[in-house]
Motif scaffolding. Sequence first.
Motif, PDB file in Angstrom:
ATOM      1  N   GLY A  11      -6.334 -15.971   6.267  1.00  0.00           N
ATOM      2  CA  GLY A  11      -7.434 -16.024   5.306  1.00  0.00           C
ATOM      3  C   GLY A  11      -7.073 -16.586   3.946  1.00  0.00           C
ATOM      4  N   GLY A  12      -5.780 -16.696   3.658  1.00  0.00           N
ATOM      5  CA  GLY A  12      -5.361 -17.225   2.368  1.00  0.00           C
ATOM      6  C   GLY A  12      -5.443 -16.232   1.224  1.00  0.00           C
ATOM      7  N   THR A  13      -5.760 -14.962   1.519  1.00  0.00           N
ATOM      8  CA  THR A  13      -5.867 -13.973   0.448  1.00  0.00           C
ATOM      9  C   THR A  13      -4.495 -13.715  -0.167  1.00  0.00           C
ATOM     10  N   LEU A  14      -4.487 -13.265  -1.410  1.00  0.00           N
ATOM     11  CA  LEU A  14      -3.262 -12.951  -2.134  1.00  0.00           C
ATOM     12  C   LEU A  14      -2.838 -11.533  -1.773  1.00  0.00           C
ATOM     13  N   LEU A  15      -1.593 -11.372  -1.372  1.00  0.00           N
ATOM     14  CA  LEU A  15      -1.084 -10.078  -0.932  1.00  0.00           C
ATOM     15  C   LEU A  15      -0.095  -9.530  -1.945  1.00  0.00           C
ATOM     16  N   VAL A  16      -0.132  -8.227  -2.105  1.00  0.00           N
ATOM     17  CA  VAL A  16       0.745  -7.580  -3.078  1.00  0.00           C
ATOM     18  C   VAL A  16       1.165  -6.207  -2.558  1.00  0.00           C
ATOM     19  N   GLU A  17       2.412  -5.837  -2.855  1.00  0.00           N
ATOM     20  CA  GLU A  17       2.859  -4.483  -2.553  1.00  0.00           C
ATOM     21  C   GLU A  17       2.594  -3.618  -3.776  1.00  0.00           C
ATOM     22  N   VAL A  18       1.866  -2.547  -3.566  1.00  0.00           N
ATOM     23  CA  VAL A  18       1.540  -1.607  -4.633  1.00  0.00           C
ATOM     24  C   VAL A  18       2.268  -0.305  -4.330  1.00  0.00           C
ATOM     25  N   ARG A  19       2.824   0.300  -5.351  1.00  0.00           N
ATOM     26  CA  ARG A  19       3.481   1.606  -5.181  1.00  0.00           C
ATOM     27  C   ARG A  19       2.636   2.674  -5.865  1.00  0.00           C
ATOM     28  N   LEU A  20       2.380   3.719  -5.117  1.00  0.00           N
ATOM     29  CA  LEU A  20       1.699   4.884  -5.657  1.00  0.00           C
ATOM     30  C   LEU A  20       2.740   5.961  -5.913  1.00  0.00           C
ATOM     31  N   ASN A  21       2.699   6.552  -7.079  1.00  0.00           N
ATOM     32  CA  ASN A  21       3.635   7.619  -7.470  1.00  0.00           C
ATOM     33  C   ASN A  21       5.090   7.198  -7.265  1.00  0.00           C
ATOM     34  N   ARG A  22       5.345   5.903  -7.359  1.00  0.00           N
ATOM     35  CA  ARG A  22       6.683   5.316  -7.207  1.00  0.00           C
ATOM     36  C   ARG A  22       7.297   5.549  -5.826  1.00  0.00           C
ATOM     37  N   ILE A  23       6.547   6.099  -4.893  1.00  0.00           N
ATOM     38  CA  ILE A  23       7.069   6.439  -3.570  1.00  0.00           C
ATOM     39  C   ILE A  23       6.371   5.666  -2.460  1.00  0.00           C
ATOM     40  N   TYR A  24       5.058   5.729  -2.457  1.00  0.00           N
ATOM     41  CA  TYR A  24       4.266   5.220  -1.347  1.00  0.00           C
ATOM     42  C   TYR A  24       3.998   3.726  -1.497  1.00  0.00           C
ATOM     43  N   LYS A  25       4.443   2.931  -0.520  1.00  0.00           N
ATOM     44  CA  LYS A  25       4.232   1.484  -0.547  1.00  0.00           C
ATOM     45  C   LYS A  25       2.958   1.149   0.218  1.00  0.00           C
ATOM     46  N   MET A  26       2.087   0.395  -0.436  1.00  0.00           N
ATOM     47  CA  MET A  26       0.824  -0.004   0.175  1.00  0.00           C
ATOM     48  C   MET A  26       0.702  -1.524   0.093  1.00  0.00           C
ATOM     49  N   LYS A  27       0.361  -2.167   1.201  1.00  0.00           N
ATOM     50  CA  LYS A  27       0.146  -3.612   1.207  1.00  0.00           C
ATOM     51  C   LYS A  27      -1.342  -3.850   0.959  1.00  0.00           C
ATOM     52  N   VAL A  41      -8.868   5.313   3.035  1.00  0.00           N
ATOM     53  CA  VAL A  41      -8.388   6.693   3.076  1.00  0.00           C
ATOM     54  C   VAL A  41      -7.463   6.919   4.266  1.00  0.00           C
ATOM     55  N   ASN A  42      -7.661   6.187   5.351  1.00  0.00           N
ATOM     56  CA  ASN A  42      -6.785   6.334   6.519  1.00  0.00           C
ATOM     57  C   ASN A  42      -5.358   5.891   6.199  1.00  0.00           C
ATOM     58  N   ALA A  43      -5.212   4.821   5.450  1.00  0.00           N
ATOM     59  CA  ALA A  43      -3.881   4.345   5.058  1.00  0.00           C
ATOM     60  C   ALA A  43      -3.184   5.377   4.176  1.00  0.00           C
ATOM     61  N   LEU A  44      -3.932   6.025   3.304  1.00  0.00           N
ATOM     62  CA  LEU A  44      -3.347   7.067   2.451  1.00  0.00           C
ATOM     63  C   LEU A  44      -2.895   8.253   3.294  1.00  0.00           C
ATOM     64  N   ARG A  45      -3.689   8.596   4.303  1.00  0.00           N
ATOM     65  CA  ARG A  45      -3.310   9.705   5.192  1.00  0.00           C
ATOM     66  C   ARG A  45      -2.059   9.371   6.001  1.00  0.00           C
ATOM     67  N   VAL A  46      -1.944   8.133   6.474  1.00  0.00           N
ATOM     68  CA  VAL A  46      -0.795   7.719   7.280  1.00  0.00           C
ATOM     69  C   VAL A  46       0.513   7.917   6.520  1.00  0.00           C
ATOM     70  N   VAL A  47       0.531   7.600   5.224  1.00  0.00           N
ATOM     71  CA  VAL A  47       1.755   7.771   4.434  1.00  0.00           C
ATOM     72  C   VAL A  47       1.849   9.152   3.791  1.00  0.00           C
ATOM     73  N   SER A  48       0.926  10.045   4.161  1.00  0.00           N
ATOM     74  CA  SER A  48       0.873  11.416   3.628  1.00  0.00           C
ATOM     75  C   SER A  48       0.728  11.444   2.113  1.00  0.00           C
ATOM     76  N   TYR A  49      -0.061  10.491   1.576  1.00  0.00           N
ATOM     77  CA  TYR A  49      -0.322  10.481   0.135  1.00  0.00           C
ATOM     78  C   TYR A  49      -1.185  11.688  -0.212  1.00  0.00           C
ATOM     79  N   PRO A  50      -0.811  12.448  -1.235  1.00  0.00           N
ATOM     80  CA  PRO A  50      -1.602  13.630  -1.613  1.00  0.00           C
ATOM     81  C   PRO A  50      -2.918  13.203  -2.283  1.00  0.00           C
TER      82      PRO A  50
END
Length: 130
Positions: A11-27, A41-50
Amino acid sequence: MIYQFERDPVGGTLLVEVRLNRIYKMKMVLDTAASITTFDVNALRVVSYPIGNTIETGMVETASGIMPVDIIETNTMSAFGHTVYGMNVQIYDYLVYGIISGYEGVLGLDFFENTKFCIDMVNQTIEVHS
């Protein structure tokens, strides 16, 4: 500082790695047309983000239609050497609305509040000044 970014080969979209609470990596997809950062919300649950408590519930219009979203507050959110503390983000269940994505959400312009940034599509870089 100048940072490289990836582009989705399909798709040509711009991708970035975001860190939540300096622990959880989200693409995530960097979307300059999005006003508010949104997570699946499913992605947050998968990494056990509070996820914590919902601050408020609202409605948002997307390409898939109008849907309810919950607003939560993150402790820290970082990308491109820039960190935001106590940022409110939207969360909703992509699967409930038939959204199948290889990404955990959309990084919106609210993340860049109080910054100067420049996207160079030719060199696939972004320059961010906090």
